[in-house]
Structure formats: structure tokens, C-alpha cells
Scaffold this active site. Structure first.
Site, PDB file in Angstrom:
ATOM      1  CG  ASP A  65      -1.730   1.171   1.436  1.00 50.47           C
ATOM      2  OD1 ASP A  65      -2.352   1.610   0.456  1.00 50.47           O
ATOM      3  OD2 ASP A  65      -1.781   1.695   2.568  1.00 50.47           O
ATOM      4  CG  ASP A 123      -2.115   7.332   0.822  1.00 47.42           C
ATOM      5  OD1 ASP A 123      -1.895   8.551   0.908  1.00 47.42           O
ATOM      6  OD2 ASP A 123      -2.416   6.763  -0.246  1.00 47.42           O
ATOM      7  CD  GLU A 177      -4.469   7.402   4.701  1.00 43.82           C
ATOM      8  OE1 GLU A 177      -4.774   7.604   3.508  1.00 43.82           O
ATOM      9  OE2 GLU A 177      -4.479   6.282   5.241  1.00 43.82           O
ATOM     10  NE  ARG A 199     -11.857   8.976   1.937  1.00 45.63           N
ATOM     11  CZ  ARG A 199     -10.868   8.082   1.902  1.00 45.63           C
ATOM     12  NH1 ARG A 199      -9.690   8.361   2.443  1.00 45.63           N
ATOM     13  NH2 ARG A 199     -11.049   6.916   1.309  1.00 45.63           N
ATOM     14  CB  SER A 246      -2.187   3.543  -3.712  1.00 46.21           C
ATOM     15  OG  SER A 246      -2.736   4.563  -2.904  1.00 46.21           O
ATOM     16  N   GLY A 247      -5.243   2.868  -2.883  1.00 48.41           N
ATOM     17  CA  GLY A 247      -6.559   3.487  -2.981  1.00 48.41           C
ATOM     18  C   GLY A 247      -6.441   4.989  -3.052  1.00 48.41           C
ATOM     19  CE  LYS A 296      -4.955  -0.603  -1.919  1.00 52.20           C
ATOM     20  NZ  LYS A 296      -4.300  -0.232  -0.653  1.00 52.20           N
ATOM     21  CG  ASP A 317      -2.240   1.547   6.615  1.00 48.69           C
ATOM     22  OD1 ASP A 317      -2.781   2.477   7.230  1.00 48.69           O
ATOM     23  OD2 ASP A 317      -2.235   1.486   5.369  1.00 48.69           O
ATOM     24  CG  ASN A 331      -8.830  -0.275  -0.047  1.00 49.41           C
ATOM     25  OD1 ASN A 331      -9.752  -0.924  -0.523  1.00 49.41           O
ATOM     26  ND2 ASN A 331      -8.051   0.507  -0.782  1.00 49.41           N
TER      27      ASN A 331
END
Length: 278
Positions: free
Chosen positions: A77, A79, A86, A122, A166-167, A211, A234, A237
Site C-alpha cells: 500500500d 498511504d 494519507e 472525500r 493504492s486506494g 488491489k 495498514d 482496504n
């Protein structure tokens, strides 16, 4: 089995306690504040974990013969894993909305909110923000997690490919890829019109399912199995990607993710992955 113990607070007294609890025949210093206990057993793993947590030390039981050479791909990942921030929270800060966006981020990463819904909400709050805010975040606020460069150097030396999935956003993954020589990346694309963020995402949202699919697609391209991969993350997701990989590591992670991963690194940096597999 072998037990790898690492942390800044290790003392001779703690090493003696780990030896007794693990039943190890001997221990070897791998590097500064990193030790391997050979022919250990995990019958008292819970006691060992309690002791380790009380002293902010990371521990991992592994099969005696497992090593870095067993793996061909490491996926992680971005972030709060490869980097310390983030990104979306920091972008929002440029628009005076960090607390509102960060609250949604936290709920999503803890698994309390659907990721697609949270990301859509967001990103919508970023509508109208000048796209130059992305560069400001990259240049002024983005820092790698401790040990990240050491991890990449070791992987490169071992011929292991890297995937940053990554998201978050392609603006950051692509620049990190170019700067640090990461092999593969996948992330979300923010729509920009006339130099402004529109509040929309282009294309498929990179959620937990995507992912995991990306990891498997890289395996196909490299002609390897998922058992030959390591995944690090972490947040909620990341959980499907962690479940897909041969070795799963929760890095400074949310409780739900720690419970799902085979291994955890709560205190040391990303180079702790290399220490585990030395």
C-alpha cells in the site's frame, strides 16, 4: 521454527527472556537491535507477544528455512505504509477540510465504512481546489516511511519486483515510481479540468477487490504464484490483498488488519521485512 526479534529497546535481559520463552537453542545477532533465535517453538507465542508489546519490540515466528529468496514480488500500500501520510487528508488541508476528510479516511481504514463510498465522498469535497495542491503535498509533506529505501534496495539486489497499489492517487504513485524505481503501480485518477479538481474519479476505483486483482495480475505477468509474493498494508482496504499473498504483513496497522495478517510490524520501519527474512 525461528523467532526474529527486532526493536530499539532490546536488552540482554529481554534476550534472555525471549530465549527461555521460545525454547531456542541459540540466538544470533543479525544487525543492530535485530536477533534471530534458532530452533525455537511457538508454544508460548502469546506470552512472547505480550512481552514484546510491553517493550515496543516486534517479533515473528517463521519456518526455519524461509528466506527472501523464496519470493519474487512484494506488493505494498502507499498511504501510511510506503509513505507516512494519507495524501487525501493533506490535499484536503489545502482546502481547509482536513478534519472532515480525515474522519472519513479513519472510518474507512478501520473497516467501518465502505471504501468506494468513503473515497467518493472525500474526493467530492476537493471540488474546485487548484490542482497545484497535489504538487505542494508531494513536495512539502510527503515523506517515505522509515526503512522504505533500505527495503527497496534489498529487494532490488535480490531481483524481487515491487508493486505499489493504492486506494490513493496516480499523481503520487507515478512520481514515487519514477523517483524510486518501483516496477508496477496502480491507483485512482483524479479528474482535473482547467487546472481544478472536479471532485470526480476517472475509471475504476481501486478498492480491496481491485488491489487483490492487481496482485494476481502481476503474478500472471511475471509467471509466478501468489505464494511467491509478500503483501504489506495498514488499512481495511488492504485485507483482500494480504489474504491473497503468500506472506502478509500488517505495518503499523489498524487492529482489524493486524488480526487478519500473518505477521505484524508495529514498531520498526519497513526494513524490518528484510530483517525477518535474513
Amino acid at each position: 521454527m525461528k523467532l526474529v526479534v527486532q526493536g530499539a529497546n532490546l536488552t540482554d535481559s529481554l534476550l534472555a527472556q525471549f530465549t527461555i520463552l521460545s525454547g531456542a537453542l541459540s540466538f544470533t545477532q543479525i544487525s543492530d537491535k535485530v536477533y534471530r533465535f534458532d530452533y525455537a517453538n511457538n508454544l508460548k507465542e502469546n506470552q512472547i507477544q505480550i512481552l514484546a508489546d510491553s517493550e515496543k519490540i516486534d517479533v515473528a515466528f517463521l519456518e526455519e528455512d524461509v528466506s527472501l529468496s523464496d519470493f519474487k514480488l512484494l506488493a505494498m500500500d502507499m498511504d501510511c505504509t510506503f509513505i507516512q501520510i494519507e495524501c487525501i487528508d493533506e490535499i484536503a488541508d489545502m482546502n481547509g477540510l482536513k478534519s472532515e476528510v480525515a474522519a472519513i479516511t479513519k472510518a474507512s481504514m478501520c473497516g467501518e465504512m465502505d471504501f468506494n463510498e468513503s473515497l467518493t465522498k472525500r474526493v467530492a469535497l476537493l471540488k474546485g481546489l487548484d490542482a497545484s495542491a497535489l504538487n505542494r503535498v508531494f513536495e512539502e509533506r510527503l515523506q517515505l516511511s522509515p526503512g522504505a529505501e533500505k527495503l527497496l534496495q534489498a529487494l532490488n539486489s535480490a531481483g524481487i519486483k515491487t508493486l505499489l497499489v493504492s486506494g490513493g492517487f496516480t499523481y503520487f504513485t507515478e512520481r514515487l515510481q519514477a523517483k524510486y524505481g518501483i516496477d508496477f503501480t496502480r491507483a485512482n485518477t483524479l479528474e482535473v479540468v482547467d487546472g481544478k479538481l472536479t471532485g470526480n474519479i476517472l475509471g475504476t476505483i481501486i478498492n480491496a477487490e481491485e488491489k487483490a486483482k492487481t496482485l494476481l495480475r502481476c503474478c500472471e505477468d511475471l509467471k509466478i504464484t501468489s505464494e511467491q509474493t509478500i503483501a504489506i498494508g495498514d488499512g481495511a482496504n488492504d485485507m483482500k490483498m494480504l489474504a491473497t499473498a503468500g506472506m502478509s504483513i500488517a505495518y503499523h496497522a489498524k487492529p482489524k488488519v493486524k488480526a487478519a495478517a500473518r505477521y505484524t510490524l508495529n514498531y520498526v520501519g519497513l526494513d524490518g521485512v528484510i530483517n525477518m527474512l535474513s
